[in-house]
Design a protein around this motif. Structure first.
Motif, mmCIF file in Angstrom:
data_model
loop_
_atom_site.group_PDB
_atom_site.id
_atom_site.type_symbol
_atom_site.label_atom_id
_atom_site.label_comp_id
_atom_site.label_asym_id
_atom_site.label_seq_id
_atom_site.Cartn_x
_atom_site.Cartn_y
_atom_site.Cartn_z
ATOM 1 N N GLU A 277 -86.600 -49.347 6.983
ATOM 2 C CA GLU A 277 -86.956 -49.078 9.040
ATOM 3 C C GLU A 277 -88.397 -48.306 9.293
ATOM 4 O O GLU A 277 -89.004 -48.377 9.926
ATOM 5 C CB GLU A 277 -86.271 -47.635 8.769
ATOM 6 C CG GLU A 277 -84.500 -48.229 9.565
ATOM 7 C CD GLU A 277 -84.337 -46.565 10.257
ATOM 8 O OE1 GLU A 277 -82.683 -46.820 9.070
ATOM 9 O OE2 GLU A 277 -84.228 -46.219 10.080
ATOM 10 N N THR B 198 -74.784 -42.254 4.455
ATOM 11 C CA THR B 198 -74.361 -41.720 6.077
ATOM 12 C C THR B 198 -72.652 -42.363 5.407
ATOM 13 O O THR B 198 -72.030 -42.755 4.264
ATOM 14 C CB THR B 198 -74.845 -42.761 7.035
ATOM 15 O OG1 THR B 198 -74.515 -44.292 6.238
ATOM 16 C CG2 THR B 198 -76.513 -42.483 7.029
ATOM 17 N N ASN C 136 -75.605 -46.418 4.437
ATOM 18 C CA ASN C 136 -76.548 -46.054 4.412
ATOM 19 C C ASN C 136 -77.821 -46.819 5.512
ATOM 20 O O ASN C 136 -77.956 -47.756 6.223
ATOM 21 C CB ASN C 136 -77.291 -46.829 3.241
ATOM 22 C CG ASN C 136 -78.226 -47.691 2.416
ATOM 23 O OD1 ASN C 136 -78.378 -48.171 3.588
ATOM 24 N ND2 ASN C 136 -76.932 -48.306 1.892
ATOM 25 N N GLU C 137 -78.545 -45.635 5.037
ATOM 26 C CA GLU C 137 -79.930 -45.701 6.216
ATOM 27 C C GLU C 137 -81.280 -45.838 5.559
ATOM 28 O O GLU C 137 -81.224 -45.141 4.282
ATOM 29 C CB GLU C 137 -80.733 -44.872 7.087
ATOM 30 C CG GLU C 137 -79.942 -44.231 8.615
ATOM 31 C CD GLU C 137 -80.344 -43.548 8.846
ATOM 32 O OE1 GLU C 137 -81.306 -43.949 10.125
ATOM 33 O OE2 GLU C 137 -80.362 -42.068 8.434
ATOM 34 N N ASN C 138 -81.405 -47.019 5.179
ATOM 35 C CA ASN C 138 -83.078 -47.230 4.940
ATOM 36 C C ASN C 138 -84.007 -46.827 5.268
ATOM 37 O O ASN C 138 -85.023 -47.371 6.212
ATOM 38 C CB ASN C 138 -83.180 -48.928 4.310
ATOM 39 C CG ASN C 138 -84.556 -48.984 3.110
ATOM 40 O OD1 ASN C 138 -85.345 -47.876 2.934
ATOM 41 N ND2 ASN C 138 -84.276 -50.516 2.065
ATOM 42 N N ARG D 36 -87.072 -38.360 6.754
ATOM 43 C CA ARG D 36 -87.575 -39.855 8.039
ATOM 44 C C ARG D 36 -89.038 -39.760 7.621
ATOM 45 O O ARG D 36 -89.680 -40.880 7.942
ATOM 46 C CB ARG D 36 -87.337 -39.973 8.758
ATOM 47 C CG ARG D 36 -87.131 -41.095 9.415
ATOM 48 C CD ARG D 36 -86.041 -40.668 11.211
ATOM 49 N NE ARG D 36 -84.865 -39.932 11.402
ATOM 50 C CZ ARG D 36 -83.677 -40.799 10.439
ATOM 51 N NH1 ARG D 36 -84.123 -42.196 10.148
ATOM 52 N NH2 ARG D 36 -82.334 -40.528 10.146
ATOM 53 N N HIS E 20 -81.379 -43.474 3.034
ATOM 54 C CA HIS E 20 -79.678 -41.491 3.358
ATOM 55 C C HIS E 20 -79.041 -42.366 3.291
ATOM 56 O O HIS E 20 -78.168 -43.296 4.210
ATOM 57 C CB HIS E 20 -80.534 -41.851 4.878
ATOM 58 C CG HIS E 20 -79.536 -40.737 5.553
ATOM 59 N ND1 HIS E 20 -79.444 -40.581 6.785
ATOM 60 C CD2 HIS E 20 -78.937 -39.387 4.818
ATOM 61 C CE1 HIS E 20 -78.608 -39.763 7.273
ATOM 62 N NE2 HIS E 20 -78.094 -39.252 5.726
#
Ligand code: GLY
Ligand code: MN
Ligand code: MN
Length: 443
Positions: A435, A425, A429-431, A171, A423
């Protein structure tokens, strides 16, 4: 700058590595492992060395990026010992060992020239394997079991699931890279040449060339058609477009981010359309998704765009079927990301080392696994005008489906790639990249 030093996350990460190594050692019928950081390669006929790239297996335990010759010892069920080699040398000085490593869960010991590392390896049980690069015979400290495949397969398979500590590193590697990308965009808008833009990126990230996780691709105009373009033009010309693929590393964990910009309205609208289709593809990168299917979905989206802008006049299905879309999108949709930019384990079907084959039509696809929570992947569709591939297509019957006048108009811009780091999850997902861009704009 290395912002992540969360001692709780790091301690939990070490516990998870202990579990993984206990299982992998047991399955490979081993009692212990010695992991060598490695040494920098010498330059031929010279007294210099190439930049040092440490063994990622050691970096996963301890992010010592500039300490050649250090080792980590681990006995099944025991505590890891980190032996940091500190040369007693008036020519060289190592970077300090970060406090969170010194004060963390590893037994850290500094070892100088006077104390042979060999002595520390002699105490190890008979069934001890060495993991690392062997350039000279003595690099493995006389251990007979060197890089056992069974052990490596299980470790590589496991590396696909990032611990929360690793996710935090990735991150922050995105936050750091995005500062560079924003500075690079400003430099491009101010008329900077490729060299200026690369320098603007590094200056904003405060990293040296050697600290980049991979050589940045800074490609103006038609240069973007060379996928790994490295020459940096030093003269300012009227650049109409820019493709920049550049990342940072935090504790050895890399970001890998690409953006494309242009002043030309037609090409600019194609870039916007690529952003849109890339975001759409990202929504499908969820647990259970087969990355090979996502790759084919990317071909369909790109083939649709090619027809919409008048480059081809066949249906997207036909463009994918006949491999016409491969002329314009010849690389894979993405890969695992971590300690290595193209991270290990991406073709493994299980911890036993059996592989998920790469499809015949897509030899450059680097990820064939089913996505799982904890994976970090890139999603990076591209659309290029590559002379060599276009000429090949033109010589085939499918060449008739291409509007060559349109292609000739667009060649000058080279190509487009939009690349984010995701990522995966439990719920989707988390971009990490988008972000980081959003957070940078708010600040
Ligand atoms: N930067 C290399 C890649 O995107 O895979
Ligand atoms: Mn990539
Ligand atoms: Mn990239």
């Amino acid at each position: 700058m290395q912002p992540v030093a969360d001692t709780k996350l790091y301690a939990a990460h070490i516990e998870e590595l202990q579990r993984r190594y206990d299982s992998a050692l047991e399955n490979a019928r081993l009692d212990a492992v010695v992991i060598g950081a490695g040494q920098p390669a010498p330059v031929y006929l010279d007294d210099q060395h190439l930049p040092f790239k440490p063994n990622p297996h050691l970096v996963q335990w301890a992010p010592l990026l500039k300490h050649p010759d250090s080792i980590l010892r681990y006995r099944q069920g025991g505590m890891p010992d980190l032996l940091v080699f500190e040369p007693e040398d008036f020519w060289l000085r190592n970077s300090p060992v970060p406090e969170f490593i010194k004060d963390g869960p590893l037994n850290v010991q500094l070892v100088g020239n006077g104390h042979s590392l060999l002595e520390h390896v002699k105490e190890m049980p008979a069934r001890t394997a060495f993991v690392g690069e062997i350039r000279e015979q003595e690099d493995s400290f006389g251990l007979k079991r060197v890089n056992p495949q069974k052990l490596l397969d299980e470790l590589h398979f496991g590396r696909a699931i990032k611990t929360p500590w690793e996710v935090e590193c990735l991150r922050h590697a995105n936050y750091q890279a995005i500062r560079g990308h924003l500075a690079a965009e400003v430099c491009f808008n101010e008329g900077g040449c490729e060299y200026d833009i690369q320098l603007a990126f590094r200056t904003a990230c405060r990293i040296t060339d050697e600290e980049m996780p991979y050589p940045a691709i800074v490609a103006a105009n038609e240069h973007a058609a060379t996928l790994h373009y490295q020459h940096l033009d030093r003269k300012s010309v009227d650049n109409l477009s820019l493709l920049i693929d550049a990342g940072c590393a935090v504790h050895g964990y890399a970001s890998d981010v690409t953006r494309t910009y242009s002043y030309d309205p037609v090409f600019g609208s194609m870039i916007e359309a690529m952003h849109e289709l890339q975001r759409e593809l990202c929504t499908s990168a969820v647990p259970g998704a087969d990355f090979r299917e996502l790759h084919i979905a990317a071909h369909h989206s790109i083939a649709t765009l090619l027809r919409e802008v008048g480059v081809t006049d066949i249906s997207p299905e036909e463009a994918v079927e006949t491999t016409v879309s491969r002329t314009f999108f010849p690389h894979g949709l993405g890969h695992f990301l971590g300690l290595q930019v193209h991270d290990v384990g991406a073709l493994l079907a299980s911890a036993k080392g059996d592989e998920m084959p790469v499809p015949d039509n897509d030899p450059y696809l680097r990820l064939t696994r089913i996505l799982e929570p904890g994976n970090i992947v890139t999603v990076e569709p591209g659309l290029y005008f590559i002379d060599m591939l276009l000429e090949k297509l033109r010589a085939t019957p499918e060449g008739k489906c291409v509007n060559w006048d349109q292609v000739n108009e667009l060649r000058q811009f080279g190509g487009i790639r939009i690349e984010d780091n995701l990522h995966i999850t439990e719920s989707g997902n988390e971009n990490l990249t988008r972000e980081a861009f959003a957070a940078a704009v708010m600040n």
